[in-house]
Design an enzyme around this catalytic site. Sequence first.
Site, PDB file in Angstrom:
ATOM      1  N   CYS A 111       0.817  -1.211   0.000  1.00 41.76           N
ATOM      2  CA  CYS A 111       0.000   0.000   0.000  1.00 41.76           C
ATOM      3  C   CYS A 111       0.852   1.261   0.000  1.00 41.76           C
ATOM      4  O   CYS A 111       0.712   2.127  -0.861  1.00 41.76           O
ATOM      5  CB  CYS A 111      -0.931   0.003   1.206  1.00 41.76           C
ATOM      6  SG  CYS A 111      -1.870   1.536   1.394  1.00 41.76           S
ATOM      7  N   CYS A 112       1.744   1.390   0.966  1.00 46.56           N
ATOM      8  CA  CYS A 112       2.549   2.612   1.077  1.00 46.56           C
ATOM      9  C   CYS A 112       3.474   2.785  -0.117  1.00 46.56           C
ATOM     10  O   CYS A 112       3.700   3.911  -0.578  1.00 46.56           O
ATOM     11  CB  CYS A 112       3.352   2.597   2.372  1.00 46.56           C
ATOM     12  SG  CYS A 112       2.349   2.750   3.871  1.00 46.56           S
ATOM     13  N   CYS A 194      -2.974   7.365   7.773  1.00 42.63           N
ATOM     14  CA  CYS A 194      -4.225   6.969   7.130  1.00 42.63           C
ATOM     15  C   CYS A 194      -5.207   6.430   8.172  1.00 42.63           C
ATOM     16  O   CYS A 194      -4.816   5.831   9.180  1.00 42.63           O
ATOM     17  CB  CYS A 194      -3.948   5.930   6.051  1.00 42.63           C
ATOM     18  SG  CYS A 194      -3.076   6.617   4.623  1.00 42.63           S
ATOM     19  N   CYS A 220       6.620   4.269   6.537  1.00 39.38           N
ATOM     20  CA  CYS A 220       5.861   3.974   5.338  1.00 39.38           C
ATOM     21  C   CYS A 220       6.763   3.670   4.151  1.00 39.38           C
ATOM     22  O   CYS A 220       6.324   3.079   3.164  1.00 39.38           O
ATOM     23  CB  CYS A 220       4.942   5.140   4.981  1.00 39.38           C
ATOM     24  SG  CYS A 220       5.821   6.655   4.506  1.00 39.38           S
TER      25      CYS A 220
END
Length: 225
Positions: A111-112, A194, A220
């Site tokens: 994701c990051c 987030c 991240c």
Amino acid sequence: MATRDPWPPSETELAEVAAALERAPATGVIAWAHERTEGRLVLACSFQDCVVVDLVSQVDPAMPVVFLDTGFHFPETLAYVETVRQRYDLRLVVTTPGPEADPWPCGTERCCELRKVEPLARVLQDQRGWVTGLKRVDAPTRATTPVVAWDAARGVLKVNPLATWTDEDIARYQQDHGLPVHPLVAAGYRSIGCAPTTRPTAPDEHPRAGRWAGTDKVECGLHLA
């Protein structure tokens, strides 16, 4: 005719500059970087607060400010970004992930990488440097952060004008300059990422304990690439 310093700066130059600027005002660090990159410099801001935005605006009000919109930010963060944008009339650059990120929602392995690291890399392709809000007190992984360094992974200068600041310094600057505060701070969020992977923290916890809680993740990837 004056000659320009060669680009990129050498390791020796950056080490000397980092040492010379260690106790300089944050605006002095930004001003040096702005001149050394000939203005090809952007600020990447998470908008947890707007201290670094305020400092950058004193040096170059037209500096592009990059916000990495992952698609999973708190609504309060998006509202805060707009508040700050209007206050400073920012040249705001908002990145969004491509379709390759769709299979990797917030909290998953890539994701990051796909929602932050790669979008920032694309922005920096046309720049010579970027300014961050990193502080040494943020995490053990950031304890030796220099005020200026070479970002070898991206081939640009990395500028950390708040490296020597404490959380108390940030709070004092916000109060002294009447800066808007992120609305989630009052709800106990002292480190804001987030929504699905961020929780409030107790006063006796480290501020970043609420980031990726329950996992061993502490970064991240933006500052590890």
